[in-house]
Motif scaffolding. Sequence first.
Motif, PDB file in Angstrom:
ATOM      1  N   LEU A  90     -15.468  -2.932 -16.727  1.00 26.91           N
ATOM      2  CA  LEU A  90     -15.925  -2.158 -15.601  1.00 26.91           C
ATOM      3  C   LEU A  90     -14.620  -0.807 -15.843  1.00 26.91           C
ATOM      4  CD1 LEU A  90     -18.202  -0.120 -15.420  1.00 26.91           C
ATOM      5  CD2 LEU A  90     -17.839  -1.021 -12.800  1.00 26.91           C
ATOM      6  N   THR A  91     -13.912  -1.130 -15.045  1.00 29.75           N
ATOM      7  CA  THR A  91     -11.998  -0.148 -15.247  1.00 29.75           C
ATOM      8  C   THR A  91     -11.867   0.359 -16.480  1.00 29.75           C
ATOM      9  OG1 THR A  91     -10.818  -2.656 -14.987  1.00 29.75           O
ATOM     10  CG2 THR A  91     -11.676  -1.702 -13.196  1.00 29.75           C
ATOM     11  N   CYS A  92     -11.706  -0.662 -17.638  1.00 30.26           N
ATOM     12  CA  CYS A  92     -11.464   0.377 -18.980  1.00 30.26           C
ATOM     13  C   CYS A  92     -12.256   0.659 -19.252  1.00 30.26           C
ATOM     14  CB  CYS A  92     -10.562  -1.409 -19.600  1.00 30.26           C
ATOM     15  SG  CYS A  92      -9.651  -2.567 -18.671  1.00 30.26           S
ATOM     16  N   ILE A  93     -13.851   0.635 -19.602  1.00 26.06           N
ATOM     17  CA  ILE A  93     -15.040   2.071 -19.796  1.00 26.06           C
ATOM     18  C   ILE A  93     -14.889   3.470 -18.997  1.00 26.06           C
ATOM     19  CG2 ILE A  93     -17.124   1.821 -19.940  1.00 26.06           C
ATOM     20  CD1 ILE A  93     -17.282  -0.898 -20.473  1.00 26.06           C
ATOM     21  N   ILE A  94     -14.766   3.112 -17.746  1.00 25.89           N
ATOM     22  CA  ILE A  94     -15.242   4.487 -16.945  1.00 25.89           C
ATOM     23  C   ILE A  94     -13.989   5.045 -16.320  1.00 25.89           C
ATOM     24  CG2 ILE A  94     -14.295   3.102 -14.244  1.00 25.89           C
ATOM     25  CD1 ILE A  94     -16.822   4.090 -13.117  1.00 25.89           C
ATOM     26  N   GLY A  95     -12.983   4.677 -16.946  1.00 26.51           N
ATOM     27  CA  GLY A  95     -11.894   5.259 -16.460  1.00 26.51           C
ATOM     28  C   GLY A  95     -10.996   6.445 -17.717  1.00 26.51           C
ATOM     29  N   PRO A  96     -10.581   7.471 -17.462  1.00 31.39           N
ATOM     30  CA  PRO A  96     -10.736   8.706 -18.105  1.00 31.39           C
ATOM     31  C   PRO A  96      -9.816   8.170 -19.719  1.00 31.39           C
ATOM     32  CG  PRO A  96      -8.636   8.636 -16.368  1.00 31.39           C
ATOM     33  CD  PRO A  96     -10.123   7.430 -16.002  1.00 31.39           C
ATOM     34  N   ALA A  97     -10.045   9.523 -20.528  1.00 27.68           N
ATOM     35  CA  ALA A  97      -8.852   9.279 -21.716  1.00 27.68           C
ATOM     36  C   ALA A  97      -7.549   9.183 -20.959  1.00 27.68           C
ATOM     37  CB  ALA A  97      -8.566  10.626 -22.145  1.00 27.68           C
ATOM     38  N   ALA A  98      -6.462   8.812 -21.564  1.00 26.53           N
ATOM     39  CA  ALA A  98      -5.658   8.674 -20.845  1.00 26.53           C
ATOM     40  C   ALA A  98      -4.965  10.026 -21.582  1.00 26.53           C
ATOM     41  CB  ALA A  98      -4.587   7.688 -21.925  1.00 26.53           C
ATOM     42  N   SER A  99      -4.040  10.238 -20.702  1.00 23.05           N
ATOM     43  CA  SER A  99      -3.392  11.916 -20.763  1.00 23.05           C
ATOM     44  C   SER A  99      -2.044  11.857 -21.463  1.00 23.05           C
ATOM     45  CB  SER A  99      -2.156  11.878 -18.985  1.00 23.05           C
ATOM     46  OG  SER A  99      -3.226  11.736 -18.007  1.00 23.05           O
ATOM     47  N   ALA A 100      -1.843  10.898 -22.630  1.00 21.23           N
ATOM     48  CA  ALA A 100      -0.769  10.688 -23.519  1.00 21.23           C
ATOM     49  C   ALA A 100      -2.095  10.986 -25.278  1.00 21.23           C
ATOM     50  CB  ALA A 100      -0.207   9.761 -23.290  1.00 21.23           C
ATOM     51  N   ALA A 101      -2.683  10.818 -24.799  1.00 21.38           N
ATOM     52  CA  ALA A 101      -4.170  10.619 -25.598  1.00 21.38           C
ATOM     53  C   ALA A 101      -3.125  12.050 -27.053  1.00 21.38           C
ATOM     54  CB  ALA A 101      -5.172  10.427 -25.915  1.00 21.38           C
ATOM     55  N   PRO A 102      -3.349  13.103 -26.409  1.00 20.80           N
ATOM     56  CA  PRO A 102      -3.134  13.890 -26.897  1.00 20.80           C
ATOM     57  C   PRO A 102      -1.738  13.548 -28.213  1.00 20.80           C
ATOM     58  CG  PRO A 102      -3.741  15.216 -25.644  1.00 20.80           C
ATOM     59  CD  PRO A 102      -3.158  13.519 -24.669  1.00 20.80           C
ATOM     60  N   VAL A 103      -0.582  13.189 -27.598  1.00 21.05           N
ATOM     61  CA  VAL A 103       0.608  12.292 -28.218  1.00 21.05           C
ATOM     62  C   VAL A 103       0.192  11.600 -29.409  1.00 21.05           C
ATOM     63  CG1 VAL A 103       2.663  10.985 -28.192  1.00 21.05           C
ATOM     64  CG2 VAL A 103       1.474  12.002 -26.278  1.00 21.05           C
ATOM     65  N   VAL A 104      -0.565  10.475 -29.884  1.00 21.11           N
ATOM     66  CA  VAL A 104      -1.306   9.687 -30.489  1.00 21.11           C
ATOM     67  C   VAL A 104      -2.147  10.338 -31.494  1.00 21.11           C
ATOM     68  CG1 VAL A 104      -2.081   7.327 -31.253  1.00 21.11           C
ATOM     69  CG2 VAL A 104      -0.763   7.475 -28.944  1.00 21.11           C
TER      70      VAL A 104
END
Length: 325
Positions: free
Chosen positions: A117-131
Amino acid sequence: MNIISFLKNWTLPVAITIGTVSYLTFYYVPQLDELGTELAPIFDVIFPLFVFLTLWVTFCKVDFHQMRPHRWHIGILIAQLLLVAVNIGVILWMKHLAADNHELPAFASPLLWEALLTCIIGPAASAAPVVTGKLGGNISTMTTYVLISSLTSALLIPLVFPMLEQAIQVSFIEAFLIILEKVSIVLLLPLVLGWIMQHYVKGLCAKIVAMPNLSFYFWSVSLSITTGITVKNIVHSEASLLLLLLIAGATFVLCFVQFGIGRGIGRKLGEEVNAGQALFQKNTALSIWVAYMYLHPVASVGAGCYVLWQNIINSLELWQYRRQK
């Protein structure tokens, strides 16, 4: 292939390996205890600094005119809410069976499903735009989604977790503000600075934009430190080996589930790369904090494993993208 080309092509696996080997070396070599104690406060400063630099450099490239909600944002948020609802249902059912003295198999442990659940409910990574940028996606629309996702998680987490753990003493407003503060400091400050650079320090901004991989290499340093922290949490976990293996395997499967659902939604809405990264690449640092604050320390192992799996998948994505190019 020379060593420089290898490091450029496989930056993320190299960063993961360095973080893992570094921590295990300090853990198993007693002579390094004193040095490890001296280095700890230095890494406490380096980690947030490199996260900040990663996002600042990325946001210097953002087209702020494109930062508005898109259809794929709604599709990914709906998918996340459905996954959260299913997971909560499973956890409540498992706890009901345990309360009725049913003997549950290891895969039915509430701790395992709370880790997921912690891996689902968390927000998108701040660094997602980098990848996303490295994969040819749209950095601007991804940045918008990270902001929307962070606000959504800040609302969801204080609503959901008190249903699972009755002993929580933090009010909804207090928890909401704490979570919002954590993501805002990391996300909004470099975003505002990126906007200022684009409008008032155009010369320096142009030089930063001319180095397309700079943010990626900053992120790899952060990833190496994150990996060391993850390995530390796993090594010092009080959970049984069977439960740890189940959490590691389940989070591995979850990575592909979220990745596949995100890509599927994006394929229908015209943003396959962005949607795939948005649902699958998570802010695991926040997820680990949430697990410690609301659930059980063992649940934090899930987010720790997830960060390793998601970056291995990111590496494979980048390899495939290079191959296609």
